[in-house]
Every structure is written in structure tokens, then in C-alpha cells.
Design an enzyme around this catalytic site. Sequence first.
Site, PDB file in Angstrom:
ATOM      1  N   GLU A  79      43.713  34.056  31.488  1.00  0.00           N
ATOM      2  CA  GLU A  79      43.337  33.013  32.461  1.00  0.00           C
ATOM      3  C   GLU A  79      44.535  32.746  33.373  1.00  0.00           C
ATOM      4  OE1 GLU A  79      41.255  31.622  34.190  1.00  0.00           O
ATOM      5  OE2 GLU A  79      40.305  29.942  33.153  1.00  0.00           O
ATOM      6  N   ASP A  80      44.278  32.455  34.636  1.00  0.00           N
ATOM      7  CA  ASP A  80      45.370  32.150  35.556  1.00  0.00           C
ATOM      8  C   ASP A  80      46.010  30.804  35.246  1.00  0.00           C
ATOM      9  OD1 ASP A  80      43.101  30.727  36.293  1.00  0.00           O
ATOM     10  OD2 ASP A  80      43.136  31.309  38.399  1.00  0.00           O
ATOM     11  N   PHE A 140      48.673  21.017  42.889  1.00  0.00           N
ATOM     12  CA  PHE A 140      47.896  22.198  43.231  1.00  0.00           C
ATOM     13  C   PHE A 140      48.825  23.354  43.619  1.00  0.00           C
ATOM     14  CE2 PHE A 140      45.204  24.859  45.917  1.00  0.00           C
ATOM     15  CZ  PHE A 140      44.097  24.993  45.097  1.00  0.00           C
ATOM     16  N   ARG A 164      45.875  34.282  47.855  1.00  0.00           N
ATOM     17  CA  ARG A 164      45.919  35.068  46.616  1.00  0.00           C
ATOM     18  C   ARG A 164      46.947  36.194  46.682  1.00  0.00           C
ATOM     19  NH1 ARG A 164      41.501  33.443  43.570  1.00  0.00           N
ATOM     20  NH2 ARG A 164      39.575  33.033  44.691  1.00  0.00           N
ATOM     21  N   ASP A 173      43.860  23.870  33.654  1.00  0.00           N
ATOM     22  CA  ASP A 173      44.054  22.612  34.369  1.00  0.00           C
ATOM     23  C   ASP A 173      43.488  21.478  33.506  1.00  0.00           C
ATOM     24  OD1 ASP A 173      44.560  20.877  36.503  1.00  0.00           O
ATOM     25  OD2 ASP A 173      42.695  21.332  37.512  1.00  0.00           O
TER      26      ASP A 173
HETATM   27  P1  5GP Z   1      39.948  23.822  34.320  1.00  0.00           P
HETATM   28  O1  5GP Z   1      38.560  24.087  33.845  1.00  0.00           O
HETATM   29  O2  5GP Z   1      41.014  24.097  33.274  1.00  0.00           O
HETATM   30  O3  5GP Z   1      40.095  22.440  34.902  1.00  0.00           O
HETATM   31  O4  5GP Z   1      40.205  24.731  35.582  1.00  0.00           O
HETATM   32  C1  5GP Z   1      40.508  26.028  35.513  1.00  0.00           C
HETATM   33  C2  5GP Z   1      40.307  26.702  36.865  1.00  0.00           C
HETATM   34  O5  5GP Z   1      40.486  25.818  37.975  1.00  0.00           O
HETATM   35  C3  5GP Z   1      41.356  27.771  37.025  1.00  0.00           C
HETATM   36  O6  5GP Z   1      40.946  28.975  36.444  1.00  0.00           O
HETATM   37  C4  5GP Z   1      41.500  27.842  38.536  1.00  0.00           C
HETATM   38  O7  5GP Z   1      40.553  28.723  39.061  1.00  0.00           O
HETATM   39  C5  5GP Z   1      41.204  26.437  39.020  1.00  0.00           C
HETATM   40  N1  5GP Z   1      42.475  25.702  39.263  1.00  0.00           N
HETATM   41  C6  5GP Z   1      42.969  24.703  38.522  1.00  0.00           C
HETATM   42  N2  5GP Z   1      44.150  24.266  39.016  1.00  0.00           N
HETATM   43  C7  5GP Z   1      44.409  25.016  40.095  1.00  0.00           C
HETATM   44  C8  5GP Z   1      45.510  25.061  41.042  1.00  0.00           C
HETATM   45  O8  5GP Z   1      46.509  24.325  40.996  1.00  0.00           O
HETATM   46  N3  5GP Z   1      45.419  25.995  42.027  1.00  0.00           N
HETATM   47  C9  5GP Z   1      44.363  26.844  42.142  1.00  0.00           C
HETATM   48  N4  5GP Z   1      44.405  27.711  43.148  1.00  0.00           N
HETATM   49  N5  5GP Z   1      43.323  26.838  41.283  1.00  0.00           N
HETATM   50  C10 5GP Z   1      43.347  25.936  40.253  1.00  0.00           C
END
Ligand code: 5GP
Length: 177
Positions: free
Chosen positions: A102-103, A155, A168, A106
Site C-alpha cells: 500500500e502507498d 497531504f 504521480r 491514512d
Molecule cells: P485510508 O483508507 O487509510 O484513509 O486511505 C488510504 C488511501 O487514501 C491511500 O491508499 C491513498 O490513495 C489515499 N491517501 C491518503 N492520504 C493521502 C495523501 O496524503 N496523499 C495522497 N495522494 N493520497 C492519500
Amino acid sequence: MAIIKVHDKEFTPYLTEEEINEQVTRIAFEINRDYQGRKPLFIAILNGSFIFAADLFKKLNIEAEIAFIKLASYKGVKSTGKVITAIGLDAELYGRDVIIIEDIVDTGKTLSQFLPQLEHHNPSSLKIAALLHKPDAIVHPIKIDYLGFTIPNKFVIGYGLDYDGLGRNIKEIYQLV
Ligand code: 5GP
């Protein structure tokens, strides 16, 4: 590196290519050590993880497979909340050592919904490799087994991560000003 503008917002340099590479190398080292002789199956979650997944995978010296999936959320017919489904998950998970790539984690919402679905397939083991984690944003705590960086709740873009489609291809990681 200086401030850059993407769409309407300004971003400031946060992690260099070298810093990212160091952490990806360390994660690969740990996985090479932990999965010797186990032929793990990596599942990279698109779109954001594609660069991290490619860089990490290139650094592995063990036998390993990789699959790419997309997560889509839709309104279930009967359920009230949104349901997350995996598109493109055709690999057999039963009895496999699975590592999710996973990238960024959050709020943890995505993985907290998706992991139980994977566990349903009875993999031998299920671990998470994430490049970034924002502990201050977490709502659904997730155990990250291989983590690159713990970052503040701001962010970020670059190295696969976008802001509304752009950013990206930036080699470094930038933070919203
Ligand atoms: P979660 O479900 O953990 O809240 O969110 C995960 C997804 O939200 C990540 O895989 C990503 O695609 C997006 N995301 C969360 N924070 C960021 C951020 O700071 N920058 C970007 N570009 N995407 C984010």
C-alpha cells in the site's frame, strides 16, 4: 528542490529520492530475510502504490509473485454503508504467504475493510508493507508489518501519489504547504 504548484495548490519538498530509496531498500532487506524459501504473493493496491511496488519488487532476491488490484467502493444493495471490492484479484490466496503493498495508510479505513475479505480466503499469512503512515489520522488502527516512514497528518504527493490525477511522476515526496 523548491516549492511546486500542482493544480491550484503549492507543495514543499518533504522526502528526497535518496531517503525513499534507503527505506525501500531496508524493507526489501527485511522481506528477503523473512520470506526466504516461502515464495510470497504480493498484492499491490493501485493506483498509488505502483512505483513503490515496482521499486520494492526489483530489490527482492527471493522467489516471489505479484498481483495488482484496484479497490472500488460501491453502495451495497442491502447494506447501508459502502462496500469495498477488489477488482482483478484472481490469484489463489489459500495457503499462500500474502503481503499487501500500500502507498499510504491514512485513516486505515480502506485496509480495515479489505483485510477481512482477504482473510476469508485463508492465506497462510497476511502482512502489510506500506511506504507511508499518518498515525495522527488513524481511525481504524492497522498493524503495518513493513513501514517506510511515519509522517505528519498532511497531504502528500509524488512517488506514485497524486493530487487529483497529477504528481504521480514526481520522484520525491512533497507535502502540502
Ligand atoms: P485510508 O483508507 O487509510 O484513509 O486511505 C488510504 C488511501 O487514501 C491511500 O491508499 C491513498 O490513495 C489515499 N491517501 C491518503 N492520504 C493521502 C495523501 O496524503 N496523499 C495522497 N495522494 N493520497 C492519500
